[in-house]
Write a protein that holds these residues in place. Structure first.
Motif, PDB file in Angstrom:
ATOM      1  N   PRO A  17      29.460  51.395  37.292  1.00  0.00           N
ATOM      2  CA  PRO A  17      29.573  50.557  38.491  1.00  0.00           C
ATOM      3  C   PRO A  17      28.780  49.249  38.434  1.00  0.00           C
ATOM      4  O   PRO A  17      29.068  48.315  39.177  1.00  0.00           O
ATOM      5  N   GLU A  18      27.793  49.181  37.547  1.00  0.00           N
ATOM      6  CA  GLU A  18      27.036  47.930  37.423  1.00  0.00           C
ATOM      7  C   GLU A  18      27.786  46.871  36.616  1.00  0.00           C
ATOM      8  O   GLU A  18      27.417  45.700  36.637  1.00  0.00           O
ATOM      9  N   VAL A  19      28.820  47.277  35.908  1.00  0.00           N
ATOM     10  CA  VAL A  19      29.652  46.328  35.171  1.00  0.00           C
ATOM     11  C   VAL A  19      30.730  45.852  36.136  1.00  0.00           C
ATOM     12  O   VAL A  19      31.533  46.647  36.618  1.00  0.00           O
ATOM     13  N   VAL A  20      30.724  44.558  36.449  1.00  0.00           N
ATOM     14  CA  VAL A  20      31.606  44.049  37.500  1.00  0.00           C
ATOM     15  C   VAL A  20      32.850  43.341  36.984  1.00  0.00           C
ATOM     16  O   VAL A  20      33.713  42.961  37.779  1.00  0.00           O
ATOM     17  N   ALA A  21      32.973  43.139  35.669  1.00  0.00           N
ATOM     18  CA  ALA A  21      34.142  42.431  35.144  1.00  0.00           C
ATOM     19  C   ALA A  21      34.345  42.759  33.676  1.00  0.00           C
ATOM     20  O   ALA A  21      33.436  43.222  32.986  1.00  0.00           O
ATOM     21  N   VAL A  22      35.548  42.484  33.209  1.00  0.00           N
ATOM     22  CA  VAL A  22      35.881  42.578  31.790  1.00  0.00           C
ATOM     23  C   VAL A  22      35.780  41.157  31.239  1.00  0.00           C
ATOM     24  O   VAL A  22      36.487  40.262  31.670  1.00  0.00           O
ATOM     25  N   GLY A  23      34.880  40.963  30.302  1.00  0.00           N
ATOM     26  CA  GLY A  23      34.768  39.631  29.740  1.00  0.00           C
ATOM     27  C   GLY A  23      33.332  39.261  29.461  1.00  0.00           C
ATOM     28  O   GLY A  23      32.446  40.094  29.617  1.00  0.00           O
ATOM     29  N   GLU A  24      33.171  38.132  29.037  1.00  0.00           N
ATOM     30  CA  GLU A  24      34.050  36.992  28.925  1.00  0.00           C
ATOM     31  C   GLU A  24      35.067  37.277  27.820  1.00  0.00           C
ATOM     32  O   GLU A  24      34.704  37.680  26.726  1.00  0.00           O
ATOM     33  N   GLY A  54      40.784  48.421  36.424  1.00  0.00           N
ATOM     34  CA  GLY A  54      40.916  47.693  37.679  1.00  0.00           C
ATOM     35  C   GLY A  54      39.829  46.648  37.890  1.00  0.00           C
ATOM     36  O   GLY A  54      39.735  46.043  38.957  1.00  0.00           O
ATOM     37  N   LYS A  55      39.005  46.431  36.872  1.00  0.00           N
ATOM     38  CA  LYS A  55      37.934  45.423  36.986  1.00  0.00           C
ATOM     39  C   LYS A  55      38.537  44.030  36.806  1.00  0.00           C
ATOM     40  O   LYS A  55      39.487  43.835  36.052  1.00  0.00           O
ATOM     41  N   PRO A  56      37.965  43.040  37.486  1.00  0.00           N
ATOM     42  CA  PRO A  56      38.469  41.676  37.312  1.00  0.00           C
ATOM     43  C   PRO A  56      38.160  41.144  35.913  1.00  0.00           C
ATOM     44  O   PRO A  56      37.235  41.609  35.254  1.00  0.00           O
ATOM     45  N   LEU A  57      38.945  40.178  35.515  1.00  0.00           N
ATOM     46  CA  LEU A  57      38.770  39.519  34.225  1.00  0.00           C
ATOM     47  C   LEU A  57      37.903  38.278  34.389  1.00  0.00           C
ATOM     48  O   LEU A  57      38.093  37.493  35.320  1.00  0.00           O
ATOM     49  N   PHE A  58      36.968  38.102  33.474  1.00  0.00           N
ATOM     50  CA  PHE A  58      36.172  36.880  33.389  1.00  0.00           C
ATOM     51  C   PHE A  58      36.706  36.176  32.150  1.00  0.00           C
ATOM     52  O   PHE A  58      36.426  36.586  31.020  1.00  0.00           O
ATOM     53  N   LEU A  59      37.511  35.137  32.373  1.00  0.00           N
ATOM     54  CA  LEU A  59      38.386  34.589  31.341  1.00  0.00           C
ATOM     55  C   LEU A  59      37.886  33.281  30.740  1.00  0.00           C
ATOM     56  O   LEU A  59      37.274  32.464  31.416  1.00  0.00           O
ATOM     57  N   HIS A  60      38.222  33.106  29.455  1.00  0.00           N
ATOM     58  CA  HIS A  60      37.857  31.898  28.713  1.00  0.00           C
ATOM     59  C   HIS A  60      39.111  31.373  28.032  1.00  0.00           C
ATOM     60  O   HIS A  60      39.804  32.115  27.336  1.00  0.00           O
ATOM     61  N   CYS A  61      39.393  30.093  28.234  1.00  0.00           N
ATOM     62  CA  CYS A  61      40.537  29.461  27.574  1.00  0.00           C
ATOM     63  C   CYS A  61      40.120  28.075  27.115  1.00  0.00           C
ATOM     64  O   CYS A  61      39.726  27.234  27.929  1.00  0.00           O
ATOM     65  N   ARG A  62      40.209  27.857  25.808  1.00  0.00           N
ATOM     66  CA  ARG A  62      39.880  26.535  25.270  1.00  0.00           C
ATOM     67  C   ARG A  62      40.908  26.176  24.207  1.00  0.00           C
ATOM     68  O   ARG A  62      41.048  26.881  23.202  1.00  0.00           O
ATOM     69  N   ASP A  63      41.625  25.125  24.474  1.00  0.00           N
ATOM     70  CA  ASP A  63      42.653  24.624  23.551  1.00  0.00           C
ATOM     71  C   ASP A  63      43.687  25.698  23.206  1.00  0.00           C
ATOM     72  O   ASP A  63      44.197  25.746  22.088  1.00  0.00           O
ATOM     73  N   ALA A  64      44.007  26.564  24.172  1.00  0.00           N
ATOM     74  CA  ALA A  64      44.930  27.672  23.910  1.00  0.00           C
ATOM     75  C   ALA A  64      45.784  27.989  25.133  1.00  0.00           C
ATOM     76  O   ALA A  64      46.222  29.122  25.314  1.00  0.00           O
ATOM     77  N   PHE A  65      46.038  26.994  25.985  1.00  0.00           N
ATOM     78  CA  PHE A  65      46.666  27.267  27.275  1.00  0.00           C
ATOM     79  C   PHE A  65      47.977  28.042  27.167  1.00  0.00           C
ATOM     80  O   PHE A  65      48.185  29.022  27.881  1.00  0.00           O
TER      81      PHE A  65
END
Length: 196
Positions: A17-24, A54-65
């Protein structure tokens, strides 16, 4: 040294429960420390873990849209949610992420009058209810902070908020309150208790 532990170990961590997201997690074709193919394979596994937990995603996108958008679209359509962290893209990319249902994280890049022009033009296309303020510390120091040469840190978020507020024509306090509420909502964080 990075040790591959397998997806089952990571799924166990994500259930805490302390992990709030998947990512970065995401794709970064700028330096390609891993091949685009390897990045897509890893991102696919991370998207699967987000769907399973069901955890939210913490997303990274660089030069890959294009690849990033194509991989995310079906997962978000199936109910995944998250924030595109450290967004530095243009208005069309912001509109595509908002239309998809994703939130967008804004850093000090928004205050860079030279490199941040595309982002600055995109800000009005992002609803206030979908914005998050972040630092990407120690990088992307807000240029309006007057702290050249110092490392970036979370204490400088008010300068990011000021840059966003200026572009939206809103009060800084309103932007701070909305973005704080957005982050608490997305990551399931408790409300802030204010001392009397």
């Amino acid at each position: 040294e990075i040790v591959h532990r397998g997806p089952n170990v990571f799924l166990g961590y994500l259930k805490d429960p302390e992990v709030v997201a998947v990512g970065e997690c995401g794709l970064d074709y700028n330096r390609n420390f891993s091949t685009p193919e390897a990045q897509r394979a890893a991102f696919d596994r991370q998207l699967s873990m987000a769907a399973q937990t069901g955890k939210p995603l913490f997303l990274h996108c660089r030069d890959a849209f294009a690849d990033f958008h194509d991989m995310l679209a079906p997962v978000v359509a199936d109910g995944a949610h998250g924030v595109v962290h450290c967004f530095t893209g243009d208005r069309a990319e912001a509109e595509a992420f908002v239309a998809m249902g994703l939130d967008i994280g804004i850093t000090g890049w928004v205050t860079d009058l030279q490199r941040g022009q595309a982002l600055r033009a995109a800000i009005p296309a992002i609803p206030l209810g979908r914005l998050h303020l972040e630092t990407d510390a120690p990088y992307l120091m807000p240029k309006n902070a007057g702290l050249r040469g110092k490392p970036n840190e979370p204490a400088y978020l008010p300068w990011v908020a000021a840059g966003v507020a200026e572009l939206l024509g809103r009060d800084v306090a309103e932007v701070i309150a909305a973005c704080s509420a957005n982050s608490r909502r997305l990551f399931g964080l408790p409300p802030v208790e204010v001392a009397a």
